[in-house]
Design an enzyme around this catalytic site. Structure first.
Site, PDB file in Angstrom:
ATOM      1  N   GLY A 121     -11.603  18.281 -21.962  1.00  0.00           N
ATOM      2  CA  GLY A 121     -12.502  17.274 -22.062  1.00  0.00           C
ATOM      3  C   GLY A 121     -13.837  17.937 -22.310  1.00  0.00           C
ATOM      4  O   GLY A 121     -14.059  18.847 -21.857  1.00  0.00           O
ATOM      5  N   VAL A 246     -14.702  51.022  -9.124  1.00  0.00           N
ATOM      6  CA  VAL A 246     -13.841  51.277 -10.241  1.00  0.00           C
ATOM      7  C   VAL A 246     -14.856  51.173 -11.387  1.00  0.00           C
ATOM      8  O   VAL A 246     -15.795  50.373 -11.713  1.00  0.00           O
ATOM      9  CB  VAL A 246     -12.824  50.261 -10.784  1.00  0.00           C
ATOM     10  CG1 VAL A 246     -12.258  50.248 -11.901  1.00  0.00           C
ATOM     11  CG2 VAL A 246     -11.835  50.138  -9.518  1.00  0.00           C
ATOM     12  N   VAL A 278     -11.131  40.734  -8.503  1.00  0.00           N
ATOM     13  CA  VAL A 278     -12.434  40.884  -7.965  1.00  0.00           C
ATOM     14  C   VAL A 278     -13.230  39.563  -8.021  1.00  0.00           C
ATOM     15  O   VAL A 278     -14.401  39.427  -8.073  1.00  0.00           O
ATOM     16  CB  VAL A 278     -13.133  41.933  -9.091  1.00  0.00           C
ATOM     17  CG1 VAL A 278     -12.714  43.234  -9.062  1.00  0.00           C
ATOM     18  CG2 VAL A 278     -13.301  41.180 -10.377  1.00  0.00           C
ATOM     19  N   ALA A 328      -8.606  25.273  -2.006  1.00  0.00           N
ATOM     20  CA  ALA A 328      -8.033  24.128  -2.548  1.00  0.00           C
ATOM     21  C   ALA A 328      -8.535  22.955  -1.582  1.00  0.00           C
ATOM     22  O   ALA A 328      -8.717  21.754  -2.319  1.00  0.00           O
ATOM     23  CB  ALA A 328      -6.393  24.277  -2.693  1.00  0.00           C
ATOM     24  N   HIS A 452       5.297  25.322  26.068  1.00  0.00           N
ATOM     25  CA  HIS A 452       5.674  26.664  26.173  1.00  0.00           C
ATOM     26  C   HIS A 452       7.141  26.861  25.867  1.00  0.00           C
ATOM     27  O   HIS A 452       7.691  25.777  26.135  1.00  0.00           O
ATOM     28  CB  HIS A 452       5.509  26.836  27.774  1.00  0.00           C
ATOM     29  CG  HIS A 452       6.072  28.192  28.277  1.00  0.00           C
ATOM     30  ND1 HIS A 452       5.499  29.280  27.879  1.00  0.00           N
ATOM     31  CD2 HIS A 452       7.155  28.542  28.976  1.00  0.00           C
ATOM     32  CE1 HIS A 452       6.083  30.356  28.371  1.00  0.00           C
ATOM     33  NE2 HIS A 452       7.233  29.858  28.959  1.00  0.00           N
TER      34      HIS A 452
HETATM   35  P1  FAD Z   1      -8.650  24.157 -10.754  1.00  0.00           P
HETATM   36  O1  FAD Z   1      -7.455  24.120  -9.631  1.00  0.00           O
HETATM   37  O2  FAD Z   1      -8.893  25.287 -11.193  1.00  0.00           O
HETATM   38  O3  FAD Z   1      -8.343  23.069 -11.570  1.00  0.00           O
HETATM   39  C1  FAD Z   1      -9.056  22.809 -12.640  1.00  0.00           C
HETATM   40  C2  FAD Z   1      -8.350  22.173 -13.754  1.00  0.00           C
HETATM   41  O4  FAD Z   1      -9.241  21.527 -14.697  1.00  0.00           O
HETATM   42  C3  FAD Z   1      -7.306  23.037 -14.278  1.00  0.00           C
HETATM   43  O5  FAD Z   1      -6.181  22.432 -14.341  1.00  0.00           O
HETATM   44  C4  FAD Z   1      -7.891  23.226 -15.848  1.00  0.00           C
HETATM   45  O6  FAD Z   1      -6.760  23.334 -16.976  1.00  0.00           O
HETATM   46  C5  FAD Z   1      -8.844  22.057 -15.877  1.00  0.00           C
HETATM   47  N1  FAD Z   1      -9.700  21.979 -17.022  1.00  0.00           N
HETATM   48  C6  FAD Z   1     -10.970  23.055 -17.012  1.00  0.00           C
HETATM   49  N2  FAD Z   1     -11.588  22.556 -17.928  1.00  0.00           N
HETATM   50  C7  FAD Z   1     -11.248  21.575 -18.415  1.00  0.00           C
HETATM   51  C8  FAD Z   1     -11.623  20.413 -19.386  1.00  0.00           C
HETATM   52  N3  FAD Z   1     -12.592  20.929 -20.194  1.00  0.00           N
HETATM   53  N4  FAD Z   1     -10.875  19.487 -19.770  1.00  0.00           N
HETATM   54  C9  FAD Z   1      -9.811  19.208 -19.202  1.00  0.00           C
HETATM   55  N5  FAD Z   1      -9.254  19.847 -18.118  1.00  0.00           N
HETATM   56  C10 FAD Z   1      -9.946  21.252 -17.744  1.00  0.00           C
HETATM   57  N6  FAD Z   1      -6.791  28.454  -2.118  1.00  0.00           N
HETATM   58  C11 FAD Z   1      -6.496  27.692  -0.931  1.00  0.00           C
HETATM   59  O7  FAD Z   1      -7.084  27.106  -0.322  1.00  0.00           O
HETATM   60  N7  FAD Z   1      -5.224  28.229  -0.347  1.00  0.00           N
HETATM   61  C12 FAD Z   1      -4.558  29.511  -0.915  1.00  0.00           C
HETATM   62  O8  FAD Z   1      -3.598  29.809  -0.594  1.00  0.00           O
HETATM   63  C13 FAD Z   1      -5.025  30.025  -2.394  1.00  0.00           C
HETATM   64  N8  FAD Z   1      -4.372  30.807  -2.952  1.00  0.00           N
HETATM   65  C14 FAD Z   1      -4.804  31.256  -4.255  1.00  0.00           C
HETATM   66  C15 FAD Z   1      -4.102  31.934  -4.607  1.00  0.00           C
HETATM   67  C16 FAD Z   1      -4.338  32.751  -6.164  1.00  0.00           C
HETATM   68  C17 FAD Z   1      -3.769  33.850  -6.624  1.00  0.00           C
HETATM   69  C18 FAD Z   1      -5.377  31.968  -6.829  1.00  0.00           C
HETATM   70  C19 FAD Z   1      -5.800  32.408  -7.984  1.00  0.00           C
HETATM   71  C20 FAD Z   1      -6.161  31.058  -5.965  1.00  0.00           C
HETATM   72  C21 FAD Z   1      -5.850  30.588  -4.709  1.00  0.00           C
HETATM   73  N9  FAD Z   1      -6.675  29.747  -4.078  1.00  0.00           N
HETATM   74  C22 FAD Z   1      -5.931  29.474  -2.796  1.00  0.00           C
HETATM   75  C23 FAD Z   1      -7.803  28.814  -4.686  1.00  0.00           C
HETATM   76  C24 FAD Z   1      -7.467  27.525  -5.271  1.00  0.00           C
HETATM   77  O9  FAD Z   1      -6.388  27.739  -6.270  1.00  0.00           O
HETATM   78  C25 FAD Z   1      -8.569  26.807  -5.845  1.00  0.00           C
HETATM   79  O10 FAD Z   1      -9.778  26.910  -4.864  1.00  0.00           O
HETATM   80  C26 FAD Z   1      -8.296  25.512  -6.487  1.00  0.00           C
HETATM   81  O11 FAD Z   1      -7.154  25.546  -7.143  1.00  0.00           O
HETATM   82  C27 FAD Z   1      -9.691  24.842  -6.650  1.00  0.00           C
HETATM   83  O12 FAD Z   1      -9.282  23.619  -7.165  1.00  0.00           O
HETATM   84  P2  FAD Z   1     -10.148  22.844  -8.238  1.00  0.00           P
HETATM   85  O13 FAD Z   1      -9.289  21.378  -8.580  1.00  0.00           O
HETATM   86  O14 FAD Z   1     -11.657  22.881  -8.082  1.00  0.00           O
HETATM   87  O15 FAD Z   1      -9.798  23.664  -9.735  1.00  0.00           O
HETATM   88  P1  AMP Z   2     -12.663  38.006  -3.450  1.00  0.00           P
HETATM   89  O1  AMP Z   2     -14.026  37.544  -4.190  1.00  0.00           O
HETATM   90  O2  AMP Z   2     -12.534  37.730  -2.100  1.00  0.00           O
HETATM   91  O3  AMP Z   2     -11.715  37.590  -4.416  1.00  0.00           O
HETATM   92  O4  AMP Z   2     -12.911  39.601  -3.509  1.00  0.00           O
HETATM   93  C1  AMP Z   2     -13.221  40.175  -4.692  1.00  0.00           C
HETATM   94  C2  AMP Z   2     -13.406  41.719  -4.233  1.00  0.00           C
HETATM   95  O5  AMP Z   2     -13.442  42.649  -5.249  1.00  0.00           O
HETATM   96  C3  AMP Z   2     -14.805  41.804  -3.521  1.00  0.00           C
HETATM   97  O6  AMP Z   2     -14.735  42.333  -2.149  1.00  0.00           O
HETATM   98  C4  AMP Z   2     -15.640  42.784  -4.377  1.00  0.00           C
HETATM   99  O7  AMP Z   2     -16.301  43.776  -3.375  1.00  0.00           O
HETATM  100  C5  AMP Z   2     -14.384  43.839  -5.043  1.00  0.00           C
HETATM  101  N1  AMP Z   2     -14.870  44.443  -6.333  1.00  0.00           N
HETATM  102  C6  AMP Z   2     -15.580  43.769  -7.513  1.00  0.00           C
HETATM  103  N2  AMP Z   2     -15.812  44.578  -8.129  1.00  0.00           N
HETATM  104  C7  AMP Z   2     -15.218  45.648  -8.034  1.00  0.00           C
HETATM  105  C8  AMP Z   2     -15.026  47.137  -8.474  1.00  0.00           C
HETATM  106  N3  AMP Z   2     -15.598  47.491  -9.825  1.00  0.00           N
HETATM  107  N4  AMP Z   2     -14.295  48.108  -7.962  1.00  0.00           N
HETATM  108  C9  AMP Z   2     -13.912  47.920  -6.926  1.00  0.00           C
HETATM  109  N5  AMP Z   2     -13.817  46.879  -6.080  1.00  0.00           N
HETATM  110  C10 AMP Z   2     -14.678  45.475  -6.757  1.00  0.00           C
END
Ligand code: FAD
Ligand code: AMP
Length: 473
Positions: A121, A246, A278, A328, A452
């Protein structure tokens, strides 16, 4: 004439929930989503379902079973030989979990008569969106709506010293898709994602080194919990090096050498795979924010007020693309609230009471403020703690690691923060969230009968401990 009452851009947990709530409220709704999942197929669900919360928890669960069977089953008198991990099967199971949930969202869209406009979009104005298909058979279209909700989420942050190639140096998405357990694994960043993914591969046998630039471990968590979690994770074999920044990476045959600075000294680490974890950054690419005058803040988040209103009239933004925790459930809550606001209701999201969970084992969970935050604010507080070691159920389960800590206002007893490091902390925290949502006190939890034997009794005991009357410790 508008085509829709509401167009939602993005179908992650923010966008798809907003779309469903809009439809429930009788608003004619479309959702624009361009994500391509497995096999290049369009998929709903965003980061959370496709490459975030769900697949990471699927792998955490599989690896937890593996570690339990291979290392801890013997404590229960169960001897097992020849335990093997088939990574291919584990990944297939994860993919199936993801697929069933993303298809489930498509089903919910159908049921709620939400039009899924496949594509990316682009804002043409405050009421107009251009949809550019991300599949070869889609068609470009322009649609209009009375209201637009932007829910475009976030993407992994990058750092110049570690360019991601999704082969040797991967981000969280690459780390969820390894087809074999790396012998050695580096993780940059000891945040939520780094610790969870580091744990998955450590449990399956990788030697994992986590490099964290900060000197403090999990500074957002309560220090009591962070200290205890740090000791436990180190004991489990995660080699977490704090104060390790790093500075560069060099590809080697079948691996990568990472240069970092530790206490001013140059160090090197050679690993088979490196995960860059990061943090994440808001995703506004392709939205045409500048073109339509949609204001972003200095860090690239879409600027919004307390009700998620952007700088453009009738355009809202929710979830990871705006301020607040990148979680989420926070995104979903904002989605519901904005839908209700558009429908003329008066919703409110309290960002002070958003639970956090880190799915290590034991799990880390908290809601509200930490002791160090409250002390820095000059609040007078009282605290109560209960070690899981003293819980009968935890003993029976062989899960005695961790502690529950409650913090209340010294005068009014209002709960200000609850911090847990324990088996199933992700579930235990819900009681504290509910209590705090009702403006509850530690006494409210202390006066509540808990079954419990349960792990939840530790919540009860910690609440009793706030007024010095814990029974079992
Ligand atoms: P997103 O889930 O990022 O969705 C955004 C969507 O918008 C995507 O599908 C993308 O394709 C779409 N989009 C973007 N731009 C456009 C566009 N221009 N047009 C159409 N579509 C578009 N959170 C938790 O609460 N619990 C967890 O355990 C957790 N574990 C995680 C583990 C990992 C490895 C990662 C990466 C994240 C995790 N999170 C967790 C964070 C969580 O995934 C996000 O906070 C959440 O997905 C945010 O939801 P959102 O709807 O804002 O965005
Ligand atoms: P989060 O934002 O909770 O996913 O955490 C990301 C983490 O990556 C933070 O604790 C940062 O301090 C760490 N981080 C960012 N840049 C670097 C780097 N160059 N080397 C090591 N750690 C980093």
């Amino acid at each position: 004439m508008a085509d829709y009452d509401v167009i939602v851009i993005g179908a992650g947990p923010g966008g798809y929930v907003a779309a469903i709530r809009c439809a429930q409220l009788g608003l004619k709704t479309a959702c624009v989503e361009g994500w391509l999942g497995a096999g290049g197929k369009p998929a709903l669900g965003g980061t959370c379902l496709n490459v975030g919360c769900i697949p990471s928890k699927a792998l955490l669960d599989s690896s937890h079973h593996y570690e339990h069977i291979s290392r801890h089953a013997k404590d229960h008198g169960i001897s097992v030989q020849g335990v093997e991990m088939n990574v291919g099967v584990m990944q297939k199971r994860k993919d199936k979990v993801v697929q069933s949930l993303t298809l489930g969202i498509a089903g919910l869209f159908k049921k709620n008569k939400i039009d899924w406009l496949q594509g990316s979009g682009k804002l043409l104005g405050a009421n107009e969106v251009e949809v550019n298909p991300t599949t070869s058979d889609g068609k470009k279209q322009t649609v209009r709506a009375g209201h637009i909700i932007i829910a475009t989420g976030s993407v992994p942050a990058r750092i110049p010293p570690a360019p991601v190639d999704q082969k040797t140096i991967v981000d969280s998405t690459g780390a969820l898709a390894f087809d074999a357990v790396p012998g050695t694994l580096g993780v940059i960043g000891a945040g939520v994602i780094g610790l969870e993914l580091g744990s998955v591969w450590r449990r399956l046998g990788a030697q994992v080194v986590v490099l964290e630039a900060l000197d403090d471990f999990l500074p957002a968590a309560d220090k009591t919990i962070a200290d205890e979690a740090f000791k436990t994770l180190i004991k489990q074999g995660l080699d977490i090096r704090l104060g390790a920044k790093v500075t560069g990476t060099q590809a080697r045959d079948g691996g990568v050498t990472v240069s970092y600075e530790l206490k001013g000294e140059k160090q090197e680490l050679t690993v088979e795979k490196l995960i860059v974890a990061v943090g994440r950054k808001p995703n506004t690419e392709g939205l045409n924010a500048a073109g339509v005058g949609l204001k972003l803040d200095a860090r690239g988040f879409i600027e919004v007020d307390a009700d998620c209103r952007t700088s453009l009239p009738n355009v809202y933004a929710i979830g990871d693309v705006v301020r607040g925790p990148m979680l989420a459930h926070k995104a979903s809550e904002e989605g519901v609230a904005v839908a209700e606001l558009i429908a003329g209701q008066h919703p409110h999201v309290n960002l002070d009471i958003v639970p956090w969970v880190i799915y290590t084992w034991p799990e880390i969970a908290w809601v509200g403020k930490s002791e160090q935050q409250l002390r820095a604010e000059g609040r007078e507080i009282k605290t109560g703690s209960f070690p899981m070691m003293a819980s009968g159920r935890a003993k029976a389960m062989n899960e005695t690691g961790g502690v529950v800590k409650m913090i209340a206002d010294a005068r009014t007893d209002e709960l200000l923060g609850v911090h847990i490091f324990a088996a199933n902390a992700s579930e235990l925290i819900a009681e504290a969230v509910l209590a705090m949502n009702y403006g509850g006190s530690s006494e409210d939890i202390a006066l509540t009968i808990h079954s419990h034997p349960t792990l939840a009794e530790a919540m009860h005991e910690a609440a009793l401990a706030v007024s010095g009357r814990a029974i079992h410790f």
